[in-house]
Design a protein around this motif. Structure first.
Motif, PDB file in Angstrom:
ATOM      1  N   ALA A 160     -11.387  28.281  18.083  1.00 54.13           N
ATOM      2  CA  ALA A 160     -12.432  28.932  17.291  1.00 54.13           C
ATOM      3  C   ALA A 160     -13.833  28.642  17.823  1.00 54.13           C
ATOM      4  CB  ALA A 160     -12.333  28.481  15.837  1.00 54.13           C
ATOM      5  N   GLY A 161     -13.943  27.673  18.707  1.00 59.76           N
ATOM      6  CA  GLY A 161     -15.258  27.321  19.245  1.00 59.76           C
ATOM      7  C   GLY A 161     -16.126  26.553  18.262  1.00 59.76           C
ATOM      8  N   VAL A 162     -15.472  25.758  17.424  1.00 60.43           N
ATOM      9  CA  VAL A 162     -16.197  24.950  16.446  1.00 60.43           C
ATOM     10  C   VAL A 162     -15.767  23.489  16.576  1.00 60.43           C
ATOM     11  CG1 VAL A 162     -16.446  26.874  14.818  1.00 60.43           C
ATOM     12  CG2 VAL A 162     -14.501  25.318  14.581  1.00 60.43           C
ATOM     13  N   ASN A 163     -16.466  22.631  15.894  1.00 63.81           N
ATOM     14  CA  ASN A 163     -16.160  21.208  15.886  1.00 63.81           C
ATOM     15  C   ASN A 163     -14.953  20.947  14.989  1.00 63.81           C
ATOM     16  OD1 ASN A 163     -16.435  18.340  14.894  1.00 63.81           O
ATOM     17  ND2 ASN A 163     -18.158  18.397  16.332  1.00 63.81           N
ATOM     18  N   VAL A 164     -14.156  19.953  15.321  1.00 65.91           N
ATOM     19  CA  VAL A 164     -12.983  19.622  14.504  1.00 65.91           C
ATOM     20  C   VAL A 164     -13.409  19.248  13.084  1.00 65.91           C
ATOM     21  CG1 VAL A 164     -12.802  17.176  15.122  1.00 65.91           C
ATOM     22  CG2 VAL A 164     -10.741  18.459  14.510  1.00 65.91           C
ATOM     23  N   ASN A 165     -14.595  18.670  12.920  1.00 62.46           N
ATOM     24  CA  ASN A 165     -15.082  18.344  11.574  1.00 62.46           C
ATOM     25  C   ASN A 165     -15.278  19.615  10.741  1.00 62.46           C
ATOM     26  OD1 ASN A 165     -15.134  15.607  12.119  1.00 62.46           O
ATOM     27  ND2 ASN A 165     -17.276  15.625  12.742  1.00 62.46           N
ATOM     28  N   THR A 166     -15.628  20.695  11.396  1.00 60.29           N
ATOM     29  CA  THR A 166     -15.800  21.975  10.698  1.00 60.29           C
ATOM     30  C   THR A 166     -14.465  22.462  10.157  1.00 60.29           C
ATOM     31  OG1 THR A 166     -17.669  22.527  12.128  1.00 60.29           O
ATOM     32  CG2 THR A 166     -16.620  24.349  10.956  1.00 60.29           C
ATOM     33  N   ILE A 167     -13.400  22.320  10.932  1.00 58.65           N
ATOM     34  CA  ILE A 167     -12.062  22.694  10.473  1.00 58.65           C
ATOM     35  C   ILE A 167     -11.654  21.812   9.303  1.00 58.65           C
ATOM     36  CG2 ILE A 167      -9.609  22.857  11.102  1.00 58.65           C
ATOM     37  CD1 ILE A 167     -11.421  25.015  12.410  1.00 58.65           C
ATOM     38  N   VAL A 175     -18.308  31.073  10.574  1.00 59.33           N
ATOM     39  CA  VAL A 175     -17.264  30.102  10.919  1.00 59.33           C
ATOM     40  C   VAL A 175     -15.918  30.592  10.420  1.00 59.33           C
ATOM     41  CG1 VAL A 175     -16.379  27.787  10.374  1.00 59.33           C
ATOM     42  CG2 VAL A 175     -18.745  28.074  11.112  1.00 59.33           C
ATOM     43  N   LEU A 176     -15.880  31.110   9.203  1.00 63.43           N
ATOM     44  CA  LEU A 176     -14.625  31.633   8.669  1.00 63.43           C
ATOM     45  C   LEU A 176     -14.085  32.744   9.562  1.00 63.43           C
ATOM     46  CD1 LEU A 176     -12.471  31.679   6.464  1.00 63.43           C
ATOM     47  CD2 LEU A 176     -13.935  33.255   5.189  1.00 63.43           C
ATOM     48  N   ILE A 177     -14.950  33.615  10.024  1.00 64.85           N
ATOM     49  CA  ILE A 177     -14.533  34.705  10.920  1.00 64.85           C
ATOM     50  C   ILE A 177     -14.006  34.148  12.233  1.00 64.85           C
ATOM     51  CG2 ILE A 177     -15.394  36.657  12.295  1.00 64.85           C
ATOM     52  CD1 ILE A 177     -17.252  37.239   9.840  1.00 64.85           C
ATOM     53  N   GLN A 178     -14.680  33.144  12.791  1.00 65.61           N
ATOM     54  CA  GLN A 178     -14.227  32.534  14.044  1.00 65.61           C
ATOM     55  C   GLN A 178     -12.835  31.923  13.873  1.00 65.61           C
ATOM     56  OE1 GLN A 178     -18.312  30.554  14.379  1.00 65.61           O
ATOM     57  NE2 GLN A 178     -17.457  30.269  16.436  1.00 65.61           N
ATOM     58  N   VAL A 179     -12.620  31.257  12.740  1.00 63.37           N
ATOM     59  CA  VAL A 179     -11.333  30.613  12.494  1.00 63.37           C
ATOM     60  C   VAL A 179     -10.246  31.666  12.292  1.00 63.37           C
ATOM     61  CG1 VAL A 179     -10.048  29.153  10.867  1.00 63.37           C
ATOM     62  CG2 VAL A 179     -12.337  28.467  11.634  1.00 63.37           C
ATOM     63  N   LEU A 180     -10.551  32.708  11.522  1.00 62.06           N
ATOM     64  CA  LEU A 180      -9.567  33.785  11.334  1.00 62.06           C
ATOM     65  C   LEU A 180      -9.228  34.461  12.660  1.00 62.06           C
ATOM     66  CD1 LEU A 180     -10.828  35.414   8.027  1.00 62.06           C
ATOM     67  CD2 LEU A 180      -8.778  34.002   8.351  1.00 62.06           C
ATOM     68  N   ARG A 181     -10.237  34.638  13.508  1.00 62.56           N
ATOM     69  CA  ARG A 181     -10.002  35.226  14.827  1.00 62.56           C
ATOM     70  C   ARG A 181      -9.088  34.313  15.652  1.00 62.56           C
ATOM     71  NH1 ARG A 181     -12.922  39.103  17.004  1.00 62.56           N
ATOM     72  NH2 ARG A 181     -14.771  38.611  15.789  1.00 62.56           N
ATOM     73  N   ALA A 182      -9.337  33.016  15.622  1.00 61.90           N
ATOM     74  CA  ALA A 182      -8.527  32.057  16.380  1.00 61.90           C
ATOM     75  C   ALA A 182      -7.087  32.021  15.864  1.00 61.90           C
ATOM     76  CB  ALA A 182      -9.151  30.664  16.304  1.00 61.90           C
ATOM     77  N   LEU A 183      -6.915  32.247  14.557  1.00 57.30           N
ATOM     78  CA  LEU A 183      -5.576  32.284  13.978  1.00 57.30           C
ATOM     79  C   LEU A 183      -4.907  33.654  14.140  1.00 57.30           C
ATOM     80  CD1 LEU A 183      -6.265  30.365  10.653  1.00 57.30           C
ATOM     81  CD2 LEU A 183      -4.829  29.566  12.544  1.00 57.30           C
ATOM     82  N   LYS A 184      -5.649  34.602  14.725  1.00 60.17           N
ATOM     83  CA  LYS A 184      -5.185  35.984  14.886  1.00 60.17           C
ATOM     84  C   LYS A 184      -4.892  36.623  13.524  1.00 60.17           C
ATOM     85  CE  LYS A 184      -3.389  35.379  19.543  1.00 60.17           C
ATOM     86  NZ  LYS A 184      -3.766  34.036  19.851  1.00 60.17           N
TER      87      LYS A 184
END
Length: 104
Positions: free
Chosen positions: A40-47, A60-69
């Motif tokens: 997702a291109g974020v810090n593990v603390n963000t997750i 950030v939510l969009i980045q995570v959803l994108r990373a999870l497909k």
């Protein structure tokens, strides 16, 4: 799996529920928090913050959803407004630019 009564939940409870669902998706896809953070291109603390029900930005939510497909689930989350044929005809004449409420 049952449906949540979102209307009765507090904002914080909804954030926590979304975090738990992200965590479930991550585990289902067999990603560690670190792997998801890297994808997702974020810090593990963000997750961790997201999964533990702390607020994160919409980006950030969009980045995570994108990373999870899982971006395709956004249509179910907030579907587009479908206009009736009559509304389409009215809008062709003059597209709506903004909404103003009459003053009281």
């Amino acid at each position: 799996m049952g449906y949540k009564n979102w209307k009765r939940m507090t904002d914080q409870a909804i954030v926590e529920e979304l975090g738990q669902r992200i965590k479930q998706r991550r585990i289902h896809k067999r990603y560690t928090q670190k792997e998801l953070a890297e994808r997702a291109g974020v810090n593990v603390n963000t997750i961790q913050n997201l999964e533990y029900g702390k607020s994160v930005t919409l980006a950030v939510l969009i980045q995570v959803l994108r990373a999870l497909k899982d971006l395709d689930h956004l249509d179910a989350f907030l579907p587009e407004v479908e206009e009736s044929p009559l509304m389409v005809m009215e809008n062709e004449a003059k597209p709506l630019q903004r909404v103003r409420k009459p003053r009281k």
